[in-house]
Every structure is written in structure tokens, then in C-alpha cells.
Design a protein around this motif. Structure first.
Motif, PDB file in Angstrom:
ATOM      1  N   ASP A  70       1.213   2.586  -3.583  1.00 30.40           N
ATOM      2  CA  ASP A  70       0.074   3.401  -4.026  1.00 30.40           C
ATOM      3  C   ASP A  70       0.084   4.762  -3.342  1.00 30.40           C
ATOM      4  N   LEU A  73     -10.405   7.379  -8.625  1.00 31.02           N
ATOM      5  CA  LEU A  73     -11.001   6.109  -9.039  1.00 31.02           C
ATOM      6  C   LEU A  73     -12.461   6.225  -9.469  1.00 31.02           C
ATOM      7  N   ARG A  95      -0.445  -6.283  -9.782  1.00 29.61           N
ATOM      8  CA  ARG A  95      -1.813  -6.335 -10.303  1.00 29.61           C
ATOM      9  C   ARG A  95      -1.985  -7.449 -11.324  1.00 29.61           C
ATOM     10  N   ASP A 123     -10.428   1.929   0.385  1.00 32.24           N
ATOM     11  CA  ASP A 123      -9.674   2.151  -0.854  1.00 32.24           C
ATOM     12  C   ASP A 123      -9.131   0.847  -1.412  1.00 32.24           C
ATOM     13  N   ASN A 124      -8.789  -0.085  -0.517  1.00 36.32           N
ATOM     14  CA  ASN A 124      -8.293  -1.388  -0.967  1.00 36.32           C
ATOM     15  C   ASN A 124      -9.380  -2.176  -1.693  1.00 36.32           C
ATOM     16  N   ASP A 153      -8.862  -4.417  -9.952  1.00 32.24           N
ATOM     17  CA  ASP A 153      -7.912  -5.506 -10.186  1.00 32.24           C
ATOM     18  C   ASP A 153      -8.610  -6.839 -10.434  1.00 32.24           C
ATOM     19  N   GLN A 203      -9.871  -0.756  -5.128  1.00 27.82           N
ATOM     20  CA  GLN A 203      -8.779  -1.218  -5.976  1.00 27.82           C
ATOM     21  C   GLN A 203      -8.981  -2.675  -6.356  1.00 27.82           C
ATOM     22  N   LYS A 254       0.827  -1.213   0.000  1.00 33.53           N
ATOM     23  CA  LYS A 254       0.000   0.000   0.000  1.00 33.53           C
ATOM     24  C   LYS A 254       0.859   1.261   0.000  1.00 33.53           C
TER      25      LYS A 254
END
Length: 301
Positions: free
Chosen positions: A10, A163, A79, A135-136, A143, A139, A7
Motif C-alpha cells: 500500500d 479514502l 483483499r 490507516d489499517n 475490506d 482499510q 503494508k
């Protein structure tokens, strides 16, 4: 030397693009102090300063510029690896992986599945009742590590503006967060004494939603308990431990049976309307996910 946390990479890209600790922390859905510590930890791991904090907006140092292509390569590899192996976790092409809050897993989602009936027949669902580090999860959508997220439409649970154009949003329903209490406790509490208050912990999303109402009427409440789970607050309220704010979709049966009653039925200022929304990636191509999305959209209208 501490281990590298992915993390942080990012975080590095976010601060590089935004040039401001406050904005980057907001985009990463963490406090500014926590974000700053993570950047410092990354710099400690690399061994050199990566950002010139004396400039505004904040700029990369010479070493920071050299570090950029390494970060981009690592994130791309991470990713690609996640995408390749997440596909192996799908039992069939008909699998739909859903992440949601605990209360949604216990009440909202089963009700939606029941309402959909045969419209979802043939799909295989994997339901993960956990929202930690929102946020994870966004993502993870991008992904292809999960297919849909169900959350409250609150500031802390929305995608960052970086995003937001990459995900699709759907309004599922509107609930109310209402103060409830056991009938016996309500009967025995004097109007002149503060009510024992069962609170959400500060790290929960509902804390900010409910706390603003409580703070405006603080003289009426005395906190005696806190937790991260709505289910725990509901159980404590049923046991007569105090007043709790709970989503109406999670206490429908308790209200119908009279196990819990509205604490202030004539004071609507204590009720908090809140939308429930679902997100998916705009790049989602799987037919199972498309069927799930269109079905939820149909039954939510």
C-alpha cells in the motif's frame, strides 16, 4: 532477506500515485522517516530500486513500472482472501464488529448501548478496544473486516483524502478533555511550585491535543509519568500522583464522587473540546450494520 510486509505494498501504491514522500507519508498516517524506511525495505526485498528520487514528482524506475501489476495482483488477492474469510468470522448475519479506543470501550460504547435499549435488540457485537495504525482500520472498513470505527475527530485519526470519499462519517457526541487532580494533592500544592504532570505518550493521538496546551504553560508543570492509556492516567491522578488531562465521559463518576476535581475550574483555556465520530464504509450493505448506524444516529441527535 527480511519478510515482505503487506503494508509496504500500500505504501508503494501511495507513493506511486502521489509522487511525494511527505504527501504519501501523510496519507499513510506515518512519519516521513518511517515511510521512507518502509519503501527502502520493500526495495531491499525486491532487490532493485523502484523509485527515481532525483525527479520531481518522484517517478517509478523501469523496474518499478514492471512491479506495479504484481503489487496490484497481490493486493487484490489479499483483499479477496480477507473478505472471504472475514465473513466466516461473523457468528450470524446480525453481527456488528466495532473498533474503538480503550476509553470508549469502557465508557462511551456501554452508555450508547444502554441508551439504545431495545433498539439494538437481536444484534451481536464484537468490540475491539484498540486503535493502532489508524490507516489499517480504515482499510479494514473497506475490506469488510470491521463494520464501524469510533475515534476522536483529530487530524491523526481521520481517513486520508484517498479514502475519505469511501467512508461515511457521523458525529456521535462532544466531550471535553479537562485537567483533573486529587483534592488532597490540590490542597497541598503551592501556587508557586510546578504541578506534577501525568502525560500521554508521544505515540498517542491525545498527546498532540494536550501537549499544545501544556507547552503554552510549561512553567506550571513538571512531567513525572507518561503512558498510552487514559485509564492509567486517571488511576494515577486518583492516587494523588499528579495532574492529568482526561475525557469527561471517562471520569463522570469520579467527578460526581469528588475523587477527582477540576484542576483549574476558573481557567477554561485548559479545557479542550473534542468531537467523537463514527465511521463506516459507504459500501456496507448488511442490515445489521444499517440498523446499528441508524440507531446510533438517532440517539446521538
Amino acid at each position: 532477506m527480511s519478510s515482505l510486509e503487506f503494508k509496504w505494498l500500500d505504501d508503494f501504491i501511495s507513493l506511486k500515485e502521489l509522487g511525494n514522500f511527505s504527501a504519501a507519508a501523510t496519507a499513510r498516517h506515518v512519519t516521513q522517516s518511517a515511510f521512507s524506511r518502509r519503501i527502502q525495505a520493500l526495495e531491499l526485498w525486491v532487490g532493485v530500486p523502484l523509485f527515481d528520487r532525483t525527479s520531481y514528482p518522484i517517478k517509478l524506475t523501469e523496474d518499478g513500472e514492471k512491479f506495479v501489476p504484481y503489487v496490484e495482483k497481490m493486493l487484490q488477492l489479499i483483499r479477496e482472501t480477507n473478505n472471504d474469510f472475514s465473513q466466516a468470522s461473523l457468528r450470524t448475519d446480525n453481527s456488528v464488529r466495532v473498533v474503538c479506543l480503550h476509553s470508549f470501550a469502557l465508557n462511551l460504547l456501554p452508555n450508547l448501548f444502554n441508551k439504545a435499549g431495545k433498539m439494538l435488540e437481536g444484534l451481536n457485537f464484537s468490540l475491539t478496544p484498540s486503535i493502532q495504525g489508524i490507516d489499517n482500520h480504515f482499510q479494514a472498513l473497506l475490506d469488510n473486516a470491521c463494520d464501524a470505527i469510533f475515534v476522536y475527530d483529530t487530524q491523526g485519526m481521520r481517513p486520508s483524502y484517498i479514502l475519505e470519499d469511501k467512508v461515511e462519517r457521523m458525529l456521535v457526541s462532544t466531550t471535553r478533555i479537562i485537567p483533573v487532580i486529587a483534592p488532597e494533592l490540590r490542597k497541598n500544592i503551592s501556587h508557586y511550585q510546578p504541578m506534577p504532570y501525568l502525560a500521554y505518550s508521544k505515540q498517542t493521538f491525545l498527546y498532540g491535543v494536550v501537549n499544545s496546551v501544556v507547552e503554552e504553560n510549561k512553567f506550571r508543570f513538571e512531567q513525572v509519568f507518561e503512558t498510552t492509556l487514559s485509564e492509567s492516567l486517571i488511576k494515577m491522578a486518583i492516587n494523588g500522583a499528579g495532574i492529568a488531562w482526561a475525557p469527561t465521559h471517562a471520569i463522570k463518576e469520579e467527578l460526581e464522587k469528588g475523587i477527582l476535581i477540576p484542576a483549574f475550574p476558573r481557567e477554561k483555556k485548559f479545557e479542550i473540546p473534542l468531537d467523537i465520530v463514527c465511521y463506516r464504509s459507504r459500501e456496507s450493505k448488511r442490515e445489521a450494520v444499517n440498523l446499528f448506524w441508524s440507531t446510533i444516529k438517532t440517539i446521538s441527535q
